[in-house]
Design a protein around this motif. Structure first.
Motif, PDB file in Angstrom:
ATOM      1  N   VAL A 259       1.404  -7.102  -8.112  1.00 25.72           N
ATOM      2  CA  VAL A 259       1.248  -5.654  -8.357  1.00 25.72           C
ATOM      3  C   VAL A 259       1.706  -4.835  -7.253  1.00 25.72           C
ATOM      4  N   LEU A 260       2.445  -3.829  -7.344  1.00 30.21           N
ATOM      5  CA  LEU A 260       3.053  -3.089  -6.585  1.00 30.21           C
ATOM      6  C   LEU A 260       2.049  -1.689  -6.312  1.00 30.21           C
ATOM      7  N   VAL A 261       1.700  -1.838  -5.085  1.00 36.01           N
ATOM      8  CA  VAL A 261       0.807  -0.504  -5.267  1.00 36.01           C
ATOM      9  C   VAL A 261       1.063   0.193  -3.688  1.00 36.01           C
TER      10      VAL A 261
ATOM     11  N   PRO B 206      -0.287  -0.552 -11.331  1.00 30.42           N
ATOM     12  CA  PRO B 206      -1.728  -0.325 -10.819  1.00 30.42           C
ATOM     13  C   PRO B 206      -2.055   0.922 -11.837  1.00 30.42           C
ATOM     14  N   MET B 207      -3.508   0.818 -12.158  1.00 25.83           N
ATOM     15  CA  MET B 207      -4.074   2.103 -12.826  1.00 25.83           C
ATOM     16  C   MET B 207      -3.801   3.286 -12.162  1.00 25.83           C
TER      17      MET B 207
ATOM     18  N   VAL C 144      -5.613   6.199 -10.750  1.00 23.53           N
ATOM     19  CA  VAL C 144      -6.825   6.312  -9.982  1.00 23.53           C
ATOM     20  C   VAL C 144      -7.684   7.430 -10.724  1.00 23.53           C
ATOM     21  N   GLN C 145      -8.875   6.981 -11.283  1.00 26.35           N
ATOM     22  CA  GLN C 145      -9.484   7.544 -12.166  1.00 26.35           C
ATOM     23  C   GLN C 145     -10.607   8.499 -11.565  1.00 26.35           C
TER      24      GLN C 145
ATOM     25  N   THR D 209      -9.421   0.459  -4.668  1.00 28.68           N
ATOM     26  CA  THR D 209      -8.578   1.010  -5.931  1.00 28.68           C
ATOM     27  C   THR D 209      -8.857   0.034  -7.115  1.00 28.68           C
ATOM     28  N   PRO D 210      -9.053   0.779  -8.030  1.00 23.45           N
ATOM     29  CA  PRO D 210      -9.125   0.056  -9.498  1.00 23.45           C
ATOM     30  C   PRO D 210      -7.496  -0.528  -9.695  1.00 23.45           C
ATOM     31  N   ILE D 211      -7.284  -1.556  -9.935  1.00 25.38           N
ATOM     32  CA  ILE D 211      -5.844  -2.140 -10.128  1.00 25.38           C
ATOM     33  C   ILE D 211      -5.201  -2.286 -11.598  1.00 25.38           C
ATOM     34  N   THR D 212      -6.303  -3.157 -12.066  1.00 30.62           N
ATOM     35  CA  THR D 212      -5.836  -3.513 -13.439  1.00 30.62           C
ATOM     36  C   THR D 212      -6.846  -4.353 -14.219  1.00 30.62           C
TER      37      THR D 212
ATOM     38  N   MET E 110     -17.114   6.111 -12.783  1.00 30.53           N
ATOM     39  CA  MET E 110     -16.488   5.019 -11.973  1.00 30.53           C
ATOM     40  C   MET E 110     -16.732   5.527 -10.332  1.00 30.53           C
TER      41      MET E 110
ATOM     42  N   THR F 173     -13.985  11.083 -12.054  1.00 29.55           N
ATOM     43  CA  THR F 173     -15.070  11.183 -12.646  1.00 29.55           C
ATOM     44  C   THR F 173     -15.515  12.795 -12.775  1.00 29.55           C
TER      45      THR F 173
END
Ligand SMILES: Cc1cc2nc3c(=O)[nH]c(=O)nc-3n(C[C@H](O)[C@H](O)[C@H](O)COP(=O)(O)OP(=O)(O)OC[C@H]3O[C@@H](n4cnc5c(N)ncnc54)[C@H](O)[C@@H]3O)c2cc1C
Ligand code: HEM
Ligand code: SF4
Ligand code: SF4
Ligand code: FES
Lengths: 808, 117
Positions: B24-26, A802-803, A805-806, B8-11, B1, A808
């Motif tokens: 995806v493991l979150v 997973p990204m 968390v961005q 949640t942004p994942i990919t 964003m 800002t």
């Protein structure tokens, strides 16, 4: 001369569907006839309706025979096939055949059917212009049909469309040219016609309408069509399906009353008391016929009348027609004339689904219907129409009558009087009675004893439901269609893919299927595309089972097993050391020697696969796929004191030749150095058994769920010859087996004789074709594990993280 | 964003090929995101039958077929296709913003249950 005690002579002219059906009815009654049937076709009575399916390759000519020659013999019927009657002498009561032979009759039945109507257009006599009426016509079309052949079908009615689809499935490039501005205008209104047109076009058939053909041009052979508008179109093959004309000439010359057809009364009598007529040659109360259902009624009425039991009269027919094109559901019945006084129409349409329904009501009763795209309620509607049910209580849901969740209910709720097979007039009660009385358990048995489901085939589903509901021992017939998503047989699909040049699973599903596909058909289609195009197809990994997406075998916990190729079961200390290192490094829970003389590393995570392969430095053993598994070998001449052939070397060579190719099901091989068979070659899909100075090549062996000793394909002298034989069988199996059909089922289904004839005993040219296609496939086949370096997709093996968390 | 509550942004959307799924493991939840013709749908990556990885299944329309024993689940509702099968899988609201797949992890919902706020 006939006396009371002597048999009466009954002569039937016309060995077609209506005439023979009538004779079948006569045989059911007490009678005193000696029967002779003349038919100018050379075939026993066959099902003309199903010629469309023969053309499309869904049935073979043998499958559409209704009464075989034995039937005529059993019933003491003289069958004069290939004999045309050219005259009737009513004074002397004889019919005269082409050769001048005369046959006396006491009673004569004319059942001459009809002929294709050929419009008076210049050029219709050119070569390669055909009609579509008889088995011979069908054979002639099949001889011409080939991929890419520019074909025009003149006429956009039922027959024209079925001909068009049949030829298109054979690969022809087909255009339907129709005079009117609506397809099937006798059965559909303009909206229904528009829906049908879109559907037909989506299958890849061009439709031109309204378009009047003015001439066919070409020098001897047809080259194209010229239209009244002046436009032209190229065509190497033309099929005329512009309607039919009753064959009434014979009757007319004999002085019987003939208008469009031979005029008959309500008991099928003509204007001569000794002469009767049934079938498409007749005209009854001003009506002529083009579908069989009413003709079978005529036959029943005549059979009673002619045996002296005059009862029920023929009262005409309410038309009902269904298009026999898979995936194009069209049903029309009753009157579709909306302008009739007192008639109101209820309609529904959904362009996205391609569904259009129109019901015509009169006095709150169903009077006619057009169903396009969704014909599931056809039977209910027909029953409403037949029984004249007052629809007031159903009005609110009339376009979507509630369907029971339990499909068995539908048949359970039908009244016994409801017609199941409209063609043969078989009612639900008749079927149930037959099932009980004769202990029928199969559809074939039901067909034989009731004739239900033996004509157009549209009631098969219902018959099966009835069987399932009524008999506990119902045996389903093995389906040859791939699956409900693409309802075609394997052979048809191969033809379709080839003929229509389809290169991806999506294309096949979009044009010939339900646009979705499932886990059954997608892998099967993937295989077929790969095989047909020798690897030059568009590979779609989403259509593959997970094993073929990541080239490893999924295990019960979602991890994978890795089996590297170890040709002939021969390895080296170096390889073994690398395997051991990998096993240590990735903490492989189990390392196992498999039954195929190689080593399995079990319990590897998907994300580790590329690294594991790289570190092993060995190619994929294809242990996860429907493909070439391995060649098991014995030590042969190299070490064994009994060995007479070098089995190890031959096995390694064989594995190299065929590895990385896909097959309909897994494919295991074995090579042994003498008949002691230490590596069990005679229970492999393909085996080579060493003999003194020769090799036996054996095929179709099994030692799995079933055990089968392989059949001997051929014995050859040299190792090279043996290899070539293996190649031939291997490619033949790839091309002709159904997906998931193991070689042992394949060999049993086809028979070893046929396989020999088409592989080792084929002409050199045919052998070369097989070998060339194999070579083409092989040239593109790669070790799948190389995808560790060039994955087909960035996340093919990667575990997505997973990204962050961005912020800002 | 604009990270909305629970979203949640994942990919990157590109990471999920057409008609395939990816796991995806979150945190401690494993989800499977599927890509269907311009749409992305998310379910829990665990077959209620014996825990099969649904991300590896073949997609049939809006259904996914578990690779282990072939049970089918609707990606839109999480419901099994055959009513006779036990259990359904959780579904998660999913959207794509600027080429990135967002999943509302707080929005897990099993058929018959209300979405958690
Ligand atoms: C491709 C195709 C698809 C069809 N599909 C359907 C369908 O889905 N549903 C439907 O209801 N109907 C369909 N039909 C129509 C159906 O086949 C006919 O209604 C039916 O065959 C008519 O039967 P018949 O016995 O009157 O004529 P035929 O079956 O044509 O039989 C007449 C026979 O008499 C022979 N004959 C004629 N004159 C002589 C003579 N002088 N001497 C000796 N023999 C002679 C002819 O050669 C022919 O064999 C289809 C027809 C075709 C061609
Ligand atoms: C134009 C009229 C019709 C013709 C020519 C016709 C012909 C046939 C034929 C040839 C079969 C046998 C298929 C086979 O060999 O497998 C058949 C089957 C069947 N027909 Fe008809 N039929 C007609 C109309 C109807 C109607 C109106 C109904 C229902 C009301 C019906 C119901 C059935 C059923 C249930 C079967 C079994 C289907 C099957 O075997 O696939 N038919 N019909
Ligand atoms: S099959 Fe024959 S050659 Fe091979 S190991 Fe056995 S005995 Fe020896
Ligand atoms: S024999 Fe049965 S249990 Fe053993 S590996 Fe084969 S399939 Fe699995
Ligand atoms: S684990 Fe999914 S079907 Fe068995």
């Amino acid at each position: 001369m006939t006396t009371q005690t002597m048999k009466q002579q009954l002569v039937v002219v016309g060995n077609g569907m209506a005439g023979v059906a009538c004779v079948e009815q006569i045989l059911k009654q007490p009678h005193n006839f000696e029967i002779t049937i003349f038919g100018d076709e050379t075939h026993a009575n066959y099902n003309r309706i199903l010629l469309s399916l023969v053309l499309a390759g869904e049935k073979s000519p043998e499958e559409i025979v209704i009464n075989d020659i034995e039937w005529y013999q059993t019933h003491d019927i003289r069958a004069r096939l290939g004999v045309k009657i050219v005259g009737i002498d009513r004074e002397r009561r004889v019919v005269i055949d082409e050769d001048g032979g005369e046959t006396e009759y006491d009673k004569l039945i004319l059942a001459t059917g009809s002929s294709a109507f050929i419009p008076p257009i210049p050029g219709v006599d050119k070569k390669n212009v055909h009609v579509f009426r008889t088995l011979d016509d069908t054979r002639a079309l099949l001889e011409q049909a080939r991929p890419g052949l520019k074909t025009a079908v003149i006429g956009g009615g039922l027959l024209g469309l079925e001909a068009a689809r049949g030829l298109q499935v054979r690969g022809c490039d087909v255009t339907v040219v129709h005079l009117m501005d609506t397809l099937m205008e006798r059965q559909l209104d303009s909206t229904g016609g528009e829906y049908l047109k879109r559907k037909i076009e989506s299958l890849g058939i061009r439709v031109m309408l309204p378009q009047q053909t003015a001439a066919l041009f070409g020098n001897g052979r047809v080259d194209g069509l010229r239209f009244a508008s002046g436009e032209e179109m190229e065509a190497e093959l033309v099929v005329i399906a512009a309607g039919i004309r009753p064959n009434a000439e014979l009757a007319r010359r004999a002085g019987l009353e003939v208008r469009r057809g031979i005029v008959v009364d309500d008991y099928m009598a003509t204007s001569d008391p000794h002469i009767f007529a049934v079938g498409e040659c007749t005209e009854h109360r001003g009506q002529t016929f083009g579908l069989v259902a009413p003709l079978f009624d005529q036959g029943r009425v005549l059979a009673s009348a002619i045996t002296g039991n005059t009862g029920q009269a023929f009262t005409g027919a309410s038309p009902a027609a269904k298009l026999k094109i898979m995936g194009v559901d069209i049903f029309s019945a009753g009157s579709i004339d909306e302008s009739e006084p007192g008639v109101e129409a209820v309609t529904y349409e959904d362009p996205a689904l391609g569904t259009y329904k129109k019901l015509l009501l009169k006095d709150n009763r169903l009077h006619g219907m057009i169903l396009v795209g969704d014909i599931e309620d056809e039977h209910l509607y027909m029953e409403w129409m037949r029984s004249g049910t007052d629809l007031t209580p159903h009005r609110r849901q009339i376009l979507f009558p509630p369907r029971d969740a339990d499909p068995g209910r539908e048949v359970a709720d039908m009244p016994d009087s409801e017609t199941i097979c409209g063609c043969n007039g078989v009612r639900k009660g008749d079927i149930i009675q037959a099932i009980h009385a004769r202990g029928i358990t199969t559809l074939a048995g039901l067909k034989e004893s009731t004739r239900a489901s033996t004509s157009c085939g549209s009631c098969t589903g219902l018959c099966e439901k009835l069987l399932r509901a009524v008999t506990p021992d119902f045996q389903e017939e093995t389906r040859t269609t791939l699956c409900a998503c693409v309802p075609f047989s394997y052979e048809q699909l191969r033809d379709i893919i080839r003929g229509q040049k389809l290169k991806s699973v999506e294309e096949v599903l979009n044009v010939y299927g339900n646009r979705k596909g499932c886990e059954v058909c997608k892998p099967a289609l993937s295989y077929m595309l790969d095989m047909v195009w020798c690897g030059e197809h568009e590979e779609d990994r989403s259509a593959r089972f997970i094993n073929d997406r990541v080239h490893a075998n999924i295990q019960k916990d979602g991890t994978f097993s890795v089996v590297p190729r170890m040709r002939g079961g021969v390895t080296t200390p170096d390889e073994l050391r690398r395997i051991a290192d990998v096993a240590d490094k990735y903490k492989v829970p189990m390392v196992k020697v498999t039954g195929s003389q190689r080593i399995d590393l079990l319990g590897i995570k998907k994300a580790d696969l590329p690294k594991v392969w790289a570190e092993l430095g060995m190619p994929s053993g294809q242990a996860y796929t429907k493909g070439v598994r391995m060649v098991k070998t014995c030590v042969g001449t190299e070490f064994c004191r009994f060995g007479v052939q070098d089995s190890t070397r031959a096995g390694i060579e064989l594995e190299r030749r065929l590895e990385n190719l896909f097959t309909p099901h897994k494919f295991k091989m074995g090579v042994v150095g003498c008949p002691r068979n230490c590596a069990e070659a005679t229970v492999k899909d393909l085996g080579m058994v060493g003999q003194e100075g020769s090799w036996q090549v054996v095929v179709g062996g099994a030692a799995g769920k079933s055990v089968r000793k392989a059949d001997l394909l051929i014995t050859v002298e040299t190792t090279d010859q043996a290899m070539e034989t293996c190649d031939l069988f291997f490619q033949y199996y790839r091309e002709n087996a159904n997906y998931l059909e193991r070689s042992y089922d394949f060999v049993e289904r086809l028979g070893i004789e046929k396989i020999r004839k088409e592989t080792v005993y084929a002409t050199d040219a045919d052998k070369k074709k097989l070998l060339d296609r194999l070579a083409r496939s092989k040239a593109l086949a790669k070790d799948a594990w190389l995808e560790r370096e060039t994955p087909v997709h960035a996340t093919q093996f990667v575990q997505i993280q997973p990204m962050e968390v961005q912020r800002t | 964003m604009n990270a909305v509550r629970g979203w949640t942004p994942i990919t990157k959307a590109d990471n999920i090929p057409l008609r395939e799924g990816r796991a995806v493991l979150v945190g401690d939840a494993e989800i499977a995101i599927f890509h269907l013709e311009g749409r992305y749908l998310t379910i829990e990556n665990k077959c209620p039958h014996k825990g099969g990885p649904l991300c590896d299944g073949i997609v049939s329309g809006t259904k996914v077929v578990c690779p282990l024993h072939g049970q089918r689940f609707d990606l839109e509702t999480g419901m099994p296709v055959l009513a006779s099968q036990p259990g359904c899988v959780a579904i998660f609201p999913t959207r794509v913003d600027d080429g990135v797949v967002f999943v509302d992890l707080g929005g897990a919902c099993k058929a018959g249950e209300e979405a958690a706020a």
